[in-house]
Design an enzyme around this catalytic site. Structure first.
Site, PDB file in Angstrom:
ATOM      1  N   TYR A  28       0.832  -1.216   0.000  1.00  0.00           N
ATOM      2  CA  TYR A  28       0.000   0.000   0.000  1.00  0.00           C
ATOM      3  C   TYR A  28       0.861   1.258   0.000  1.00  0.00           C
ATOM      4  CZ  TYR A  28      -3.993  -2.965   0.676  1.00  0.00           C
ATOM      5  OH  TYR A  28      -4.963  -3.913   0.478  1.00  0.00           O
ATOM      6  N   TYR A 156     -12.135  -7.872   6.028  1.00  0.00           N
ATOM      7  CA  TYR A 156     -10.969  -7.815   5.136  1.00  0.00           C
ATOM      8  C   TYR A 156     -10.591  -9.256   4.787  1.00  0.00           C
ATOM      9  CZ  TYR A 156      -6.358  -7.277   3.200  1.00  0.00           C
ATOM     10  OH  TYR A 156      -5.278  -7.349   2.336  1.00  0.00           O
ATOM     11  N   LYS A 286      -0.904 -16.972   7.297  1.00  0.00           N
ATOM     12  CA  LYS A 286      -0.119 -16.185   8.246  1.00  0.00           C
ATOM     13  C   LYS A 286       0.669 -17.043   9.245  1.00  0.00           C
ATOM     14  CE  LYS A 286      -2.837 -11.923   7.966  1.00  0.00           C
ATOM     15  NZ  LYS A 286      -1.835 -10.932   7.601  1.00  0.00           N
TER      16      LYS A 286
HETATM   17  C1  LIG Z   1      -8.481 -12.081   7.503  1.00  0.00           C
HETATM   18  C2  LIG Z   1      -7.502 -12.018   6.370  1.00  0.00           C
HETATM   19  N1  LIG Z   1      -7.770 -12.656   5.229  1.00  0.00           N
HETATM   20  C3  LIG Z   1      -6.923 -12.656   4.192  1.00  0.00           C
HETATM   21  C4  LIG Z   1      -5.733 -11.960   4.250  1.00  0.00           C
HETATM   22  C5  LIG Z   1      -4.794 -11.956   3.076  1.00  0.00           C
HETATM   23  O1  LIG Z   1      -3.648 -12.692   3.356  1.00  0.00           O
HETATM   24  P1  LIG Z   1      -2.300 -12.441   2.514  1.00  0.00           P
HETATM   25  O2  LIG Z   1      -1.822 -11.066   2.865  1.00  0.00           O
HETATM   26  O3  LIG Z   1      -1.389 -13.533   2.964  1.00  0.00           O
HETATM   27  O4  LIG Z   1      -2.666 -12.564   1.068  1.00  0.00           O
HETATM   28  C6  LIG Z   1      -5.411 -11.265   5.414  1.00  0.00           C
HETATM   29  C7  LIG Z   1      -4.171 -10.472   5.506  1.00  0.00           C
HETATM   30  O5  LIG Z   1      -4.016  -9.557   6.267  1.00  0.00           O
HETATM   31  C8  LIG Z   1      -6.316 -11.288   6.506  1.00  0.00           C
HETATM   32  O6  LIG Z   1      -6.067 -10.626   7.647  1.00  0.00           O
END
Ligand SMILES: Cc1ncc(COP(=O)(O)O)c(C=O)c1O
Length: 437
Positions: A28, A156, A286
């Site tokens: 970002y 998100y 993660k």
């Molecule tokens: C709840 C959630 N879903 C999906 C993602 C996307 O994961 P990535 O950044 O590994 O693509 C994130 C990343 O912050 C997240 O917090």
């Protein structure tokens, strides 16, 4: 000599930063007016070491991932051992022990109904995979009209297009991609908080939407209990229980995105456990690899997997080049074992208690709107957005690594952080916020 060496290092790092600024996108980021990117030379335990020699206590776990801290001997060993055997091999037509061992652990750790595991590259891809599973499932059942999602405001789910389409329409900037993103339905953000008494009216908006659009909706997608990057908001378990029941009533799949909440962050291994529910599809990422390598997993029920497989395509239509990368799977196995064999529940509970006490004084500042804590997540919500150009140097000066977004300053420290270091982190945050007051 030493002095000369030091000067050369400084010169080199100045070059590194200048090249970075000129050529490298960051998350970002602007290429015109980039926020500084601080060169980090090593990370150990809960500390990051910057090129200038300063050591920072890490409040971010590299965005929820490094739950065991950095440079962990057992995680290092898992990667090194696997590296000596095979760094990567395609997963089409081949399999290997790290993938099988990881799947064995994920199937054991998650609800009984989730038995099929798709290993992929990142959280966003895990969400794409989940959405494609839901779409193919309804096609296979002769209901191709069921292809939209019902998501929550304040959610998100990642940065790829289908994942973005399920993010909060405002913070997810849907207007920028209006003609590109699939159109989804959005229920109001749950307003009943995690610790409040349950207000039955909270589910009314969601209930109405799912009832009216049930023939178009393939799946509900949500972050259970704790909404992350869309607002760091913790909602009532009864909301989740009722979502599960409404999905069953209206014949809609439930996708739980536990990419941020999974592996203990909210105080339970998975946040769905707060409501004692199981989704039809579960996304993990993660902390899956303890923050070492990029890897994610999408789990589904046998019914979802077999229905897809008996459908027109005869298979699930996804297969990344680096699917089930052995290095990433090996470290994920080691990370899960480390977590399972630790007293993480006690540690997360202690961190919860300590952050509640130590962050509470922030709420008395006129600039602060609210402080909230759940498990190993501490949030200070401000009245006004924080400018990273201004605040990041202040945090670094105070010896801590935090990365606010918008009006939110939040911390999700590695679980291995001891209470003395956590006190330094919360104390420095309190001081920085009050000095700027
Ligand atoms: C709840 C959630 N879903 C999906 C993602 C996307 O994961 P990535 O950044 O590994 O693509 C994130 C990343 O912050 C997240 O917090």
């Amino acid at each position: 000599m030493e002095n000369d060496g030091g000067a050369k290092m400084e010169q080199d790092w100045a070059d590194v930063q200048a090249f970075d600024r000129a050529h490298l996108w960051h998350p970002y980021a602007s290429m015109v007016d980039p926020v500084s990117a601080w060169p980090v030379v090593s990370a150990d335990g809960v500390r990051l070491e910057l090129a200038c020699g300063r050591k920072l206590i890490d409040g971010m776990s590299s965005w929820w991932a490094a739950i065991h801290g950095y440079n962990h001997p057992e995680l290092n060993r898992a990667v090194t051992n696997q590296l000596g055997r095979m760094a990567h091999v395609m997963f089409g037509g081949l399999t290997h022990a790290p993938a099988v061992e990881l799947a064995r652990r994920l199937v054991a750790l998650t609800p009984d109904s989730l038995e099929k595991v798709f290993l992929c590259d990142s959280g966003s891809v895990a969400v794409e995979v989940a959405i494609k599973m839901a779409t193919q499932y309804w096609q296979a059942r002769g209901r191709p009209d069921k292809r939209r999602l019902l998501a929550l405001r304040g959610g998100y789910h990642g940065d790829t297009l289908a994942a973005m389409s399920a993010c909060d329409p405002v913070t997810g900037m849907h207007h920028l991609f209006a003609d590109t993103l699939p159109k989804q339905y959005f229920a109001p953000r749950p307003s009943c908080r995690f610790d409040d008494s349950w207000d039955p009216s909270d589910i009314a908006g969601f209930a109405r939407l799912i009832e009216v659009h049930r023939d178009e909706i393939a799946a509900v997608i949500l972050e259970p209990i704790a909404q992350g990057a869309g607002g760091m908001w913790f909602y009532h378990p009864e909301y989740l229980r009722q979502v599960r029941a409404l999905c069953d009533t209206h014949n809609v799949l439930l996708i739980a995105d536990e990419i941020a909440t999974g592996f203990g962050r909210t105080g339970r291994m998975f946040a769905c456990e707060h409501a004692s529910i199981a989704p039809d599809i579960l996304c993990l990422g993660k902390a899956l690899t303890g923050g070492y390598l990029t890897l994610a997993a999408t789990l589904s029920t046998t019914e979802v997997a077999e229905t897809i497989s008996r459908g027109g395509a005869g298979c699930f239509m996804h297969g990344p080049t680096f699917m089930a990368n052995p290095l990433a799977c090996a470290v994920a196995v080691a990370s899960i074992d480390l977590l399972r064999d630790s007293d993480w529940q006690v540690r997360v509970q202690d961190m919860d208690r300590q952050m509640r006490v130590e962050l509470a004084p922030c709420a008395t500042l006129a600039t602060v709107r609210e402080v909230r804590v759940l498990g190993a997540i501490g949030v200070v919500e401000m009245h006004e957005p924080l400018d990273l150009h201004v605040w990041t140097p202040r945090f670094i000066e105070a010896g801590i690594w935090l990365r606010p977004f918008g009006r939110l300053v939040y911390m999700m420290p590695p679980y291995v952080m001891n209470s003395a270091d956590l006190s330094i982190l919360t104390g420095a945050l309190r001081r920085v916020l009050s000095e700027a007051h």
